[in-house]
Design a protein around this motif. Sequence first.
Motif, PDB file in Angstrom:
ATOM      1  N   ALA A  35       0.202  -1.982   2.093  1.00 44.79           N
ATOM      2  CA  ALA A  35       0.557  -1.005   1.542  1.00 44.79           C
ATOM      3  C   ALA A  35      -0.500  -0.062   1.385  1.00 44.79           C
ATOM      4  N   ALA A  36      -1.323  -0.761   0.537  1.00 42.88           N
ATOM      5  CA  ALA A  36      -2.668  -0.297  -0.079  1.00 42.88           C
ATOM      6  C   ALA A  36      -2.832   1.576   0.589  1.00 42.88           C
ATOM      7  N   GLY A  37      -2.505   2.283  -0.337  1.00 41.14           N
ATOM      8  CA  GLY A  37      -3.449   3.843  -0.048  1.00 41.14           C
ATOM      9  C   GLY A  37      -2.560   4.711   1.162  1.00 41.14           C
ATOM     10  N   ARG A  38      -1.175   3.929   1.844  1.00 40.69           N
ATOM     11  CA  ARG A  38       0.181   4.539   2.278  1.00 40.69           C
ATOM     12  C   ARG A  38       1.444   4.872   1.340  1.00 40.69           C
ATOM     13  N   ARG A  39       1.801   5.372   2.331  1.00 37.14           N
ATOM     14  CA  ARG A  39       3.075   6.198   1.739  1.00 37.14           C
ATOM     15  C   ARG A  39       4.107   5.339   2.663  1.00 37.14           C
ATOM     16  N   VAL A  40       4.958   4.677   1.647  1.00 33.27           N
ATOM     17  CA  VAL A  40       6.429   3.889   2.166  1.00 33.27           C
ATOM     18  C   VAL A  40       7.770   4.684   1.922  1.00 33.27           C
TER      19      VAL A  40
ATOM     20  N   ALA B 274      17.112   0.698   3.101  1.00 35.82           N
ATOM     21  CA  ALA B 274      18.462  -0.507   2.737  1.00 35.82           C
ATOM     22  C   ALA B 274      18.122  -0.667   1.232  1.00 35.82           C
ATOM     23  N   SER B 275      17.176   0.064  -0.125  1.00 38.29           N
ATOM     24  CA  SER B 275      16.464   0.006  -0.740  1.00 38.29           C
ATOM     25  C   SER B 275      17.142  -1.544  -2.004  1.00 38.29           C
ATOM     26  N   GLY B 276      18.687  -1.211  -2.208  1.00 33.33           N
ATOM     27  CA  GLY B 276      18.856  -2.041  -2.875  1.00 33.33           C
ATOM     28  C   GLY B 276      18.563  -1.913  -4.594  1.00 33.33           C
ATOM     29  N   SER B 277      17.771  -3.280  -4.979  1.00 36.53           N
ATOM     30  CA  SER B 277      17.342  -3.321  -6.207  1.00 36.53           C
ATOM     31  C   SER B 277      15.656  -2.116  -5.967  1.00 36.53           C
ATOM     32  N   GLY B 278      15.332  -1.898  -4.765  1.00 38.67           N
ATOM     33  CA  GLY B 278      13.772  -1.089  -4.697  1.00 38.67           C
ATOM     34  C   GLY B 278      12.890  -1.746  -5.174  1.00 38.67           C
ATOM     35  N   LEU B 279      12.780  -3.920  -5.001  1.00 39.72           N
ATOM     36  CA  LEU B 279      12.401  -4.398  -4.944  1.00 39.72           C
ATOM     37  C   LEU B 279      11.543  -4.293  -4.065  1.00 39.72           C
ATOM     38  N   CYS B 280      11.428  -3.975  -2.694  1.00 40.57           N
ATOM     39  CA  CYS B 280      10.370  -3.837  -1.409  1.00 40.57           C
ATOM     40  C   CYS B 280       9.452  -3.118  -2.078  1.00 40.57           C
ATOM     41  N   ALA B 281      10.336  -1.270  -2.082  1.00 39.16           N
ATOM     42  CA  ALA B 281       9.099  -0.098  -2.912  1.00 39.16           C
ATOM     43  C   ALA B 281       8.423  -0.226  -3.639  1.00 39.16           C
ATOM     44  N   ILE B 282       9.119  -2.033  -4.686  1.00 45.03           N
ATOM     45  CA  ILE B 282       8.202  -1.629  -5.869  1.00 45.03           C
ATOM     46  C   ILE B 282       6.806  -2.445  -6.082  1.00 45.03           C
ATOM     47  N   ALA B 283       7.300  -3.655  -5.037  1.00 39.36           N
ATOM     48  CA  ALA B 283       5.907  -4.797  -4.647  1.00 39.36           C
ATOM     49  C   ALA B 283       5.436  -3.101  -3.949  1.00 39.36           C
ATOM     50  N   ALA B 284       5.550  -2.778  -3.048  1.00 41.13           N
ATOM     51  CA  ALA B 284       4.836  -1.516  -2.044  1.00 41.13           C
ATOM     52  C   ALA B 284       3.754  -1.402  -3.219  1.00 41.13           C
ATOM     53  N   MET B 285       4.227  -0.571  -4.045  1.00 39.93           N
ATOM     54  CA  MET B 285       3.239   0.129  -5.346  1.00 39.93           C
ATOM     55  C   MET B 285       2.612  -0.582  -5.987  1.00 39.93           C
ATOM     56  N   ARG B 286       3.000  -2.203  -6.145  1.00 42.43           N
ATOM     57  CA  ARG B 286       2.404  -2.602  -7.021  1.00 42.43           C
ATOM     58  C   ARG B 286       0.907  -2.718  -5.909  1.00 42.43           C
ATOM     59  N   ALA B 287       1.199  -2.727  -5.032  1.00 51.18           N
ATOM     60  CA  ALA B 287       0.465  -3.443  -4.027  1.00 51.18           C
ATOM     61  C   ALA B 287      -0.874  -1.933  -3.494  1.00 51.18           C
ATOM     62  N   GLY B 288      -0.464  -1.499  -4.587  1.00 51.94           N
ATOM     63  CA  GLY B 288      -1.257   0.142  -4.336  1.00 51.94           C
ATOM     64  C   GLY B 288      -0.965   1.489  -2.637  1.00 51.94           C
ATOM     65  N   ALA B 289       0.381   1.274  -2.897  1.00 52.18           N
ATOM     66  CA  ALA B 289       1.368   2.382  -2.078  1.00 52.18           C
ATOM     67  C   ALA B 289       0.766   3.931  -2.710  1.00 52.18           C
ATOM     68  N   THR B 290       0.471   4.459  -2.344  1.00 58.65           N
ATOM     69  CA  THR B 290       0.351   5.934  -3.187  1.00 58.65           C
ATOM     70  C   THR B 290       1.827   6.447  -3.298  1.00 58.65           C
ATOM     71  N   GLU B 291       3.084   5.945  -3.150  1.00 55.36           N
ATOM     72  CA  GLU B 291       3.818   6.955  -2.952  1.00 55.36           C
ATOM     73  C   GLU B 291       5.119   5.969  -2.162  1.00 55.36           C
ATOM     74  N   ALA B 292       6.238   5.499  -3.150  1.00 53.12           N
ATOM     75  CA  ALA B 292       7.530   4.830  -2.312  1.00 53.12           C
ATOM     76  C   ALA B 292       8.127   5.588  -2.435  1.00 53.12           C
ATOM     77  N   THR B 293       9.312   5.202  -1.552  1.00 49.95           N
ATOM     78  CA  THR B 293      10.373   6.067  -1.486  1.00 49.95           C
ATOM     79  C   THR B 293      12.110   4.659  -1.330  1.00 49.95           C
TER      80      THR B 293
END
Length: 170
Positions: A74-79, A83-102
Amino acid sequence: MAASARAFVLRHTNLRPVPGLEEMRLHLADEVLPLWHAVQLATGDADAALPYWAFAWGGGLAIGRHLREHPEIAAGRRVFDLASGSGLCAIAAMRAGATEATGADIDEFAAAAIPLNARANGCRVSALRRDVLDEEPPEADLILAGDCWYDAGLAARVLPWFAAGARPGR
């Protein structure tokens, strides 16, 4: 309705560590049936969907742990988290260094829970409340879908959507 959906999430959940991802915290419920009943009452819809957004489901937990162990995914990527639900996967991606998540979900309470949970984890995740499966896949570098596979009808819609968005490097 967004403000009341936010208040509903805060009233019916508690911020707590995520089992297996204790470094993350989400607004989670204790039991599904009482919360589901509360959703039915709040929406006036006896057929309201289960409150998936208030629980850490297996697919999301697996993706979260995988991103924790392999942040380069995820690092440096737009994620984009389908079907995000709680947002757990998007948050995990941000914690892993994603530049943005939706995170995208059709549930109004999920759309309220996603930014609340992101804020609780020191990051920002945008939330879309609509059925994106009727659209072209977004311009994202990484598309996640943790818990779209329990219902055959939904899975049948998700697979061609993924195929339409497939390209080298995504």
